[in-house]
Design an enzyme around this catalytic site. Structure first.
Site, PDB file in Angstrom:
ATOM      1  CG  HIS A 183      -0.445   0.346   2.494  1.00 49.79           C
ATOM      2  ND1 HIS A 183       0.164  -0.564   3.319  1.00 49.79           N
ATOM      3  CD2 HIS A 183      -0.382   1.533   3.160  1.00 49.79           C
ATOM      4  CE1 HIS A 183       0.564   0.043   4.423  1.00 49.79           C
ATOM      5  NE2 HIS A 183       0.247   1.313   4.361  1.00 49.79           N
ATOM      6  CD  GLU A 221       3.867   1.842  12.244  1.00 44.84           C
ATOM      7  OE1 GLU A 221       2.707   1.873  11.852  1.00 44.84           O
ATOM      8  OE2 GLU A 221       4.501   0.788  12.410  1.00 44.84           O
ATOM      9  CG  ASP A 241       4.615  -5.442   9.992  1.00 46.79           C
ATOM     10  OD1 ASP A 241       3.753  -5.917   9.226  1.00 46.79           O
ATOM     11  OD2 ASP A 241       4.379  -4.479  10.757  1.00 46.79           O
ATOM     12  CG  HIS A 246       5.341  -0.777   3.824  1.00 38.89           C
ATOM     13  ND1 HIS A 246       4.560  -1.376   2.864  1.00 38.89           N
ATOM     14  CD2 HIS A 246       4.696  -0.993   5.004  1.00 38.89           C
ATOM     15  CE1 HIS A 246       3.492  -1.919   3.449  1.00 38.89           C
ATOM     16  NE2 HIS A 246       3.563  -1.711   4.741  1.00 38.89           N
ATOM     17  CE  LYS A 342       3.997  -2.411  14.415  1.00 39.12           C
ATOM     18  NZ  LYS A 342       3.279  -1.503  13.507  1.00 39.12           N
TER      19      LYS A 342
HETATM   20  C1  BG6 Z   1       1.522  -2.364   7.530  1.00 41.80           C
HETATM   21  C2  BG6 Z   1       2.135  -3.053   8.728  1.00 41.80           C
HETATM   22  O1  BG6 Z   1       1.889  -3.011   6.355  1.00 41.80           O
HETATM   23  O2  BG6 Z   1       1.983  -1.017   7.487  1.00 41.80           O
HETATM   24  C3  BG6 Z   1       1.772  -2.309  10.005  1.00 41.80           C
HETATM   25  O3  BG6 Z   1       1.678  -4.383   8.793  1.00 41.80           O
HETATM   26  C4  BG6 Z   1       2.176  -0.862   9.890  1.00 41.80           C
HETATM   27  O4  BG6 Z   1       2.389  -2.911  11.134  1.00 41.80           O
HETATM   28  C5  BG6 Z   1       1.616  -0.252   8.610  1.00 41.80           C
HETATM   29  O5  BG6 Z   1       1.672  -0.194  11.019  1.00 41.80           O
HETATM   30  C6  BG6 Z   1       2.124   1.151   8.385  1.00 41.80           C
HETATM   31  O6  BG6 Z   1       1.416   1.730   7.332  1.00 41.80           O
HETATM   32  P1  BG6 Z   1       1.120   3.282   7.298  1.00 41.80           P
HETATM   33  O7  BG6 Z   1       0.443   3.514   5.995  1.00 41.80           O
HETATM   34  O8  BG6 Z   1       0.267   3.589   8.489  1.00 41.80           O
HETATM   35  O9  BG6 Z   1       2.474   3.935   7.403  1.00 41.80           O
END
Ligand code: BG6
Length: 507
Positions: A183, A221, A241, A246, A342
């Protein structure tokens, strides 16, 4: 890029229809997409789960999702939203489902998008059984009434499992039918990395090892491991994760060579080249170049081990920092410092490209300072509040671009002060960017795979992360530090800067 057919009815089957992702992200994204004139195709949604439920009960559950404007957007597509129960592990159940979804408006000729929002261990068998039941079938890209499958992350949990999943998928579908989602690629500012780099030629001559001292990428985060996630997270950890997918995708966009076009294959060819060029560290190098940690109790928050569902003897990391290197002509020797954690004090995702300092410092030198003291002060940033010549690309929560530089402070002395050029998306453009899932679903409907991952990209990312993780787990050379929840993580991560000026950005 394949264009969508606006007259076509698209049936979106969400496997895992009763799950959090479906309710929180997918259905709101579909509802919002259906309202956009450029959304094109007519959309029909079928949520699929194992438990029985009526269409109306399903609609009421979805509509109750608390998000501004969602209820109105949802009402507009509610009549096209259905629920069917089926077990993705059972062929007979899927054969029955096929008859049911073929009988909905549009019949068997609809274009069909299957979204696997399932537990990852089910992906391979689900794709196989979806094919055996006839819900999807292999076809050529130009055929009408397409069948596509979107697979959520994590795509495998290491190289071997990702490879096996790729094989399972490719046994029954053509590559153009498979959309592996990350995403982050749906985020406007992540896409802008391409626009910024390849539309503004001004940066190209300095975008390399001759001028860049280091690159930092941070995904910070404030959230911990939310309730209900420990079952997944405790066996996964920060490296797998977020960093494997990402962050390495962001790294690939920052570091890739210019593609010859924006065609999905041209772009992904360049990304995979960079990911393959990541230097695979041996255990000794992993010990020097990686830091892992987990949050302990903080002032107001419990520690990771006290989260519901986390194993007492867990060794899962909630924080990872790596000094990665890209062994290619452009980047050899430039550290790419990657950090994700986190329960840090602030939520932000940011890329910083730090350009080299001038070879000789002419300014801001206190008259009584020795050469050695002056060098030290420069290195620890004591003489300048903002290090000049850092390009900062804020991905979230603010979408920004900033370039810092030094200017002469007014007055009789030649003193340089920090200054910055700053750009903020929201100030420049009125509309808030669409949610990442909305953009990606729109592309999936149109058959544009540019922002989805190809099998080889995923495998290259796993190859790198496996090297780190194997050194962690088998060689035990990297201690698991603890940081109080709500703080910036272990001090050991600062040492990854060795030989470079500066420190971790705080967003
Ligand atoms: C997800 C992870 O893919 O991405 C989560 O599984 C994480 O642990 C999240 O919190 C972060 O996405 P974003 O868009 O909030 O930065």
């Amino acid at each position: 890029m394949t264009q969508g057919d606006a007259t076509q009815l698209v049936q979106i089957l969400i496997f895992g229809g009763r799950g959090d992702l479906a309710r929180r992200k997918l259905v709101p994204a579909i509802a919002s997409l259906a309202r956009r004139p450029q959304g094109g195709a007519q959309l029909q949604v079928v949520g699929i789960g194992r438990s029985g439920m009526s269409d109306d009960a399903f609609r009421a559950w979805l509509r109750g999702f608390p998000q501004e404007g969602h209820a109105e957007a949802f009402d507009a597509i509610a009549p096209q939203v259905h629920y069917r129960s089926a077990d993705v592990q059972d062929l007979a159940s899927l054969a029955k489902l096929r008859a049911e979804v073929d009988a909905l408006a549009g019949g068997a000729e609809v274009a069909r998008l299957c979204y696997l929002a399932l537990e990852p261990r089910l992906f391979a068998s689900a794709v196989t059984l979806l094919s055996e039941s006839g819900i999807v079938h292999r076809h050529r890209s130009e055929d009408r009434g397409y069948r596509r499958v979107i697979i959520e992350k994590p795509f495998g949990h290491d190289l071997a499992s990702a490879h096996a999943l790729n094989e399972a998928v490719q046994r029954v579908l053509n590559e153009h039918q498979v959309l592996r989602i990350d995403h982050y690629l749906g985020k406007e500012t992540v896409q802008n990395l391409l626009g910024f780099r390849f539309h503004n030629a001004i940066f190209e001559p300095v975008w390399n090892r001759h001028h860049v001292e280091l690159v930092q990428i941070t995904v910070a985060e404030t959230l911990g491991v939310e309730e209900g996630r420990a079952a997944y997270y405790d066996g996964t950890g920060a490296l797998r994760d977020v960093l494997q997918n990402h962050m390495l995708q962001v790294l690939a966009l920052v570091a890739m060579e210019p593609p010859a076009s924006l065609d999905a294959e041209a772009l992904r060819n360049q990304k995979v080249e960079v990911l393959r060029a990541l230097r695979l560290p041996d255990p000794e190098e992993v010990a020097r170049s990686s830091v892992r940690a987990r949050y302990g109790p903080g002032a107001a928050q419990r520690g990771y081990l006290d989260e519901v569902g986390v194993a007492e003897d867990s060794t899962t990391e909630t924080y990872v920092a790596l000094r990665a290197e890209i062994n290619n002509w452009r980047w050899r020797g430039v550290p790419f410092l990657l950090r994700h954690g986190k329960r840090l004090p602030k939520r932000f995702t940011e890329v910083q490209v730090q350009f080299r300092m001038p070879p000789l410092q002419l300014f801001n030198r206190p008259p009584d300072m020795s050469d050695a003291e002056f060098d030290r002060a420069l290195h620890n940033g004591a003489l300048c509040l903002i290090r000049p010549n850092v390009l900062t690309i804020g991905i979230q929560p603010r979408e920004t671009i900033g370039l810092s530089f030094g200017v002469k402070q007014p007055g009789p002395e030649m003193i340089m002060a920090p200054a910055a050029l700053a750009f903020d998306y929201r100030e420049r453009f009125d509309d808030a960017p669409p949610d990442a899932y909305e953009r990606l679903l729109q592309d999936a409907i149109a058959g544009d795979a540019t922002l989805f991952l190809r099998s080889d990209e995923i495998e290259a990312s796993w190859r790198y992360c496996d090297a780190v993780r194997t050194a962690w787990s088998e060689h035990g050379a990297v201690p698991l530090h603890e940081y109080p929840a709500g703080t910036w993580g272990p001090a050991a991560a600062d040492e990854l800067f060795r030989g470079c000026e500066g420190g971790w950005t705080r967003g």
